[in-house]
Design a protein around this motif. Structure first.
Motif, PDB file in Angstrom:
ATOM      1  N   ARG A 137       0.834  -1.202   0.000  1.00  0.00           N
ATOM      2  CA  ARG A 137       0.000   0.000   0.000  1.00  0.00           C
ATOM      3  C   ARG A 137       0.866   1.247   0.000  1.00  0.00           C
ATOM      4  NH1 ARG A 137      -4.603   0.235   4.397  1.00  0.00           N
ATOM      5  NH2 ARG A 137      -5.274  -1.489   3.068  1.00  0.00           N
ATOM      6  N   LYS A 138       1.983   1.240   0.662  1.00  0.00           N
ATOM      7  CA  LYS A 138       2.814   2.437   0.775  1.00  0.00           C
ATOM      8  C   LYS A 138       4.242   2.148   0.356  1.00  0.00           C
ATOM      9  CE  LYS A 138       0.164   4.240   4.699  1.00  0.00           C
ATOM     10  NZ  LYS A 138       0.203   4.705   6.091  1.00  0.00           N
ATOM     11  N   LYS A 139       4.932   3.179  -0.047  1.00  0.00           N
ATOM     12  CA  LYS A 139       6.362   3.080  -0.350  1.00  0.00           C
ATOM     13  C   LYS A 139       7.116   4.047   0.565  1.00  0.00           C
ATOM     14  CE  LYS A 139       6.781   3.885  -4.708  1.00  0.00           C
ATOM     15  NZ  LYS A 139       7.538   4.019  -5.975  1.00  0.00           N
ATOM     16  N   TRP A 140       8.250   3.562   1.021  1.00  0.00           N
ATOM     17  CA  TRP A 140       9.079   4.407   1.873  1.00  0.00           C
ATOM     18  C   TRP A 140      10.177   5.004   1.018  1.00  0.00           C
ATOM     19  CZ3 TRP A 140      14.284   3.435   3.430  1.00  0.00           C
ATOM     20  CH2 TRP A 140      14.782   4.394   4.324  1.00  0.00           C
ATOM     21  N   ASN A 141      10.346   6.305   1.196  1.00  0.00           N
ATOM     22  CA  ASN A 141      11.418   7.019   0.505  1.00  0.00           C
ATOM     23  C   ASN A 141      11.281   6.898  -1.022  1.00  0.00           C
ATOM     24  OD1 ASN A 141      13.569   8.737   0.676  1.00  0.00           O
ATOM     25  ND2 ASN A 141      15.113   7.111   0.735  1.00  0.00           N
ATOM     26  N   ASN A 142      10.023   6.681  -1.479  1.00  0.00           N
ATOM     27  CA  ASN A 142       9.707   6.580  -2.916  1.00  0.00           C
ATOM     28  C   ASN A 142      10.504   5.485  -3.619  1.00  0.00           C
ATOM     29  OD1 ASN A 142       7.777   8.624  -2.994  1.00  0.00           O
ATOM     30  ND2 ASN A 142       9.393  10.191  -3.123  1.00  0.00           N
ATOM     31  N   ARG A 143      10.951   4.512  -2.803  1.00  0.00           N
ATOM     32  CA  ARG A 143      11.749   3.459  -3.421  1.00  0.00           C
ATOM     33  C   ARG A 143      11.452   2.082  -2.856  1.00  0.00           C
ATOM     34  NH1 ARG A 143      18.434   3.060  -3.437  1.00  0.00           N
ATOM     35  NH2 ARG A 143      18.538   1.085  -4.594  1.00  0.00           N
ATOM     36  N   PHE A 144      11.248   1.990  -1.528  1.00  0.00           N
ATOM     37  CA  PHE A 144      11.148   0.693  -0.881  1.00  0.00           C
ATOM     38  C   PHE A 144       9.739   0.446  -0.367  1.00  0.00           C
ATOM     39  CE2 PHE A 144      15.532   2.109  -0.295  1.00  0.00           C
ATOM     40  CZ  PHE A 144      16.236   1.028  -0.801  1.00  0.00           C
ATOM     41  N   THR A 145       9.347  -0.813  -0.491  1.00  0.00           N
ATOM     42  CA  THR A 145       8.173  -1.259   0.262  1.00  0.00           C
ATOM     43  C   THR A 145       8.681  -1.831   1.574  1.00  0.00           C
ATOM     44  OG1 THR A 145       8.247  -3.444  -0.776  1.00  0.00           O
ATOM     45  CG2 THR A 145       6.872  -1.762  -1.836  1.00  0.00           C
ATOM     46  N   VAL A 146       7.886  -1.646   2.633  1.00  0.00           N
ATOM     47  CA  VAL A 146       8.353  -1.964   3.992  1.00  0.00           C
ATOM     48  C   VAL A 146       7.471  -3.035   4.605  1.00  0.00           C
ATOM     49  CG1 VAL A 146       8.845  -1.051   6.286  1.00  0.00           C
ATOM     50  CG2 VAL A 146       9.190   0.392   4.247  1.00  0.00           C
ATOM     51  N   GLU A 147       8.121  -4.023   5.180  1.00  0.00           N
ATOM     52  CA  GLU A 147       7.422  -5.040   5.950  1.00  0.00           C
ATOM     53  C   GLU A 147       8.039  -5.054   7.360  1.00  0.00           C
ATOM     54  OE1 GLU A 147       6.284  -9.794   5.803  1.00  0.00           O
ATOM     55  OE2 GLU A 147       7.466  -8.866   4.174  1.00  0.00           O
ATOM     56  N   GLN A 148       7.182  -4.954   8.353  1.00  0.00           N
ATOM     57  CA  GLN A 148       7.646  -4.764   9.746  1.00  0.00           C
ATOM     58  C   GLN A 148       7.286  -5.989  10.579  1.00  0.00           C
ATOM     59  OE1 GLN A 148       5.965  -1.292  11.527  1.00  0.00           O
ATOM     60  NE2 GLN A 148       6.469  -1.953  13.615  1.00  0.00           N
ATOM     61  N   TYR A 149       8.208  -6.315  11.501  1.00  0.00           N
ATOM     62  CA  TYR A 149       7.951  -7.412  12.440  1.00  0.00           C
ATOM     63  C   TYR A 149       8.526  -7.038  13.799  1.00  0.00           C
ATOM     64  CZ  TYR A 149       8.009 -12.006  14.642  1.00  0.00           C
ATOM     65  OH  TYR A 149       7.820 -13.059  15.512  1.00  0.00           O
ATOM     66  N   ASP A 150       7.686  -7.053  14.812  1.00  0.00           N
ATOM     67  CA  ASP A 150       8.109  -6.713  16.188  1.00  0.00           C
ATOM     68  C   ASP A 150       8.398  -7.992  16.965  1.00  0.00           C
ATOM     69  OD1 ASP A 150       7.703  -3.989  15.674  1.00  0.00           O
ATOM     70  OD2 ASP A 150       5.556  -4.137  16.170  1.00  0.00           O
ATOM     71  N   PHE A 151       9.421  -7.878  17.814  1.00  0.00           N
ATOM     72  CA  PHE A 151       9.796  -9.044  18.644  1.00  0.00           C
ATOM     73  C   PHE A 151      10.503  -8.524  19.902  1.00  0.00           C
ATOM     74  CE2 PHE A 151      13.497  -7.995  16.254  1.00  0.00           C
ATOM     75  CZ  PHE A 151      14.586  -8.356  17.019  1.00  0.00           C
ATOM     76  N   ALA A 152      10.932  -9.460  20.725  1.00  0.00           N
ATOM     77  CA  ALA A 152      11.626  -9.086  21.972  1.00  0.00           C
ATOM     78  C   ALA A 152      12.932  -9.857  22.087  1.00  0.00           C
ATOM     79  CB  ALA A 152      10.748  -9.366  23.187  1.00  0.00           C
TER      80      ALA A 152
END
Length: 505
Positions: A137-152
């Motif tokens: 849905r979104k692009k970061w810095n007009n170049r990258f697509t971002v996938e996020q994962y949180d952990f500990a």
């Protein structure tokens, strides 16, 4: 195929043929432009991948599998994500897939792949919200697509992994792909529509040029150039009508030329026929005036000669006048219901005592017990018989001269035949003997000469009566001229006979 169906077919083809071609071209262009996104840049990436490239979907799948392994590592061995050796190995794998890895611990970046490393990276990612279920849905810095994962981490420190996939190679190819695809669509539409328009218009314009050429030929007076379109559409029908018009026009002009020649011949013949008696009359007058006819006997002979010449002139003028009125449909007919059997018996008796037929045997054959009624003009019908008999006399040069009148009843008509035993008429002249101004013997002698109007008058009178006329002749044996008249229907009412006109009349 009609022009209407041809146009409908061309319209349908203008829609579906470009569509089919466009789909094929789009598939080829898609396979060419979007077949790979592997490698970091050109030679290095090619070397790392062994000179081979991975299709887009394979690259995406490998990124997904690699990210899954990182997530699994973060879940079970989170501290290993801080191992530089492990991170270097992971970075090499991500780098081959044009992706980068960023690891954050307690809001601090502890690792960033060289592909995505930059100043203030932590703050930029902190403000970037992603959704794992909709990572495109979104692009970061007009170049990258971002996938996020949180952990500990093991010490309960908060950690976040970001997978940044470089989409520039894909979008660069897409931005090249769509303009070429659009240009291909325009070329396909222009080519197919142009080709179909050319073919359809050529199938219409070419025969029109043929029609134009044929019309110009007619305008120049050439009526022998035929037109053959051999088409089953509307233009073919026009071509057939045009060809029929040309044939009719040609026949009409030929007939007109023949009439003109006949008219000239008629003028010449009439001039000769009028000049001959006038010359004779003039000679008789000069003989009387000069005293050559010095006795009463000679004067009487000269007077008889002048009387005969005047009668010949009167007959010729009367024939011309009658024909002109028939030709202009200005001659009135007095039709009446007559018994044809009795009428022909009377006519045969009149012919037997006619001085002009002296020495000619006249015979009537019509052994019909009951009367045969027809609607006819007595005077015009007598003119028909006299003209046919007079024509027979021209070809009867033997000692025995026979003319036979025959009456035959047919289903709806009665047929009257006049047969002679003269010299006959040549077969090549027979079809034209009823034409106006036609003379089978062009000589101007007394026996066979004439204006050429006698049988033409006969034909017109018979046709005005609703009948038909024909001729049959054998050279050396004689000629038979026959004509029909419509028979009247006969009904018996209260002891009286009632006659109705036949439907053929």
């Amino acid at each position: 195929m009609t022009i209407r169906n041809r146009l409908i077919f061309s319209y349908i083809a203008m829609i579906f043929i470009p569509l089919i071609l466009f789909i094929g071209i789009a598939s080829l262009l898609g396979g060419y432009f979007l077949k790979d996104i592997a490698g970091n840049n050109d030679l290095v990436d090619s070397a790392r991948s062994g000179g081979k490239t991975s299709p887009i979907w394979e690259t995406f799948e490998k990124r997904k599998q690699l990210m899954a392994s990182v997530k699994l590592m973060a879940h079970y061995e989170p501290d290993r994500l801080m191992d530089p050796v492990f991170l270097k190995e992971m970075n090499e794998q991500f780098d081959l897939l044009q992706a980068g890895l960023v690891i954050i611990k307690d809001d601090h970046v502890i690792y960033a792949s060289p592909l995505v490393d930059g100043t203030n990276l932590s703050n930029q990612l902190k403000h970037y919200e992603t959704n794992q279920d909709n990572r495109w849905r979104k692009k970061w810095n007009n170049r990258f697509t971002v996938e996020q994962y949180d952990f500990a981490f093991s010490n309960q420190s908060f950690g976040t992994i970001y997978l940044l996939s470089d989409v520039n190679p894909l979008f660069e190819r897409v931005w090249k792909f769509f303009p070429i695809l659009f240009l291909s669509l325009l070329v396909v539409i222009a080519f197919t529509n142009g080709l179909l328009t050319f073919l359809v218009s050529r199938s219409i314009i070419k025969p029109l040029y043929q029609l134009k050429s044929a019309a110009e030929q007619i305008k120049e007076g050439n009526l022998d150039s035929s037109l053959s379109l051999r088409r089953k559409d509307e233009i073919g029908e026009v071509g057939e009508a045009f060809e029929e018009m040309r044939e009719r026009l040609k026949r009409s002009i030929q007939l007109q030329l023949r009439y003109e020649e006949n008219r000239k011949e008629l003028v010449s013949n009439i001039s000769h026929d009028l000049k001959t008696p006038i010359t004779g009359i003039k000679a008789c007058i000069e003989g009387i005036r000069d005293g050559i006819a010095d006795t009463e006997e000679k004067k009487e002979k000269y007077m008889q000669m002048m009387d005969k010449k005047v009668s010949d002139m009167d007959h010729l003028i009367d024939e011309l006048f009658l024909f002109s009125k028939l030709d202009l449909n200005r001659l009135p007919f007095q039709f009446e219901n007559i018994d044809l059997v009795a009428y022909l018996r009377d006519c045969s008796l009149d012919l037997q005592v006619d001085p002009q037929l002296k020495g000619v045997k006249i015979c009537f054959k019509g052994d019909i017990a009951e009367p045969l009624f027809v609607m006819a003009d007595r005077e015009k019908l007598q003119r028909v018989l006299m003209n046919i008999v007079s024509n027979s006399l021209k070809y009867m040069n033997g000692k025995d001269k026979d003319i036979q009148l025959t009456l035959i009843r047919e289903e709806r008509d009665v047929r009257i035949s006049i047969q002679d035993n003269g010299s006959g008429i040549e077969s090549n002249a027979l079809p034209y003997i009823f034409d106006r101004f036609f003379r089978a013997d062009p000589s101007r002698n007394t026996l066979s000469g004439g204006s050429g109007l006698g049988l033409a008058i006969v034909k017109q009178i018979v046709e005005e009566h609703g009948g038909r006329i024909s001729a049959d002749s054998t050279v050396g044996e004689g000629t038979t001229i026959s004509f029909t008249l419509p028979l009247q229907k006969q009904e018996v009412l209260g002891g009286e006979k009632k006659y109705e006109e036949n439907s053929n009349h």
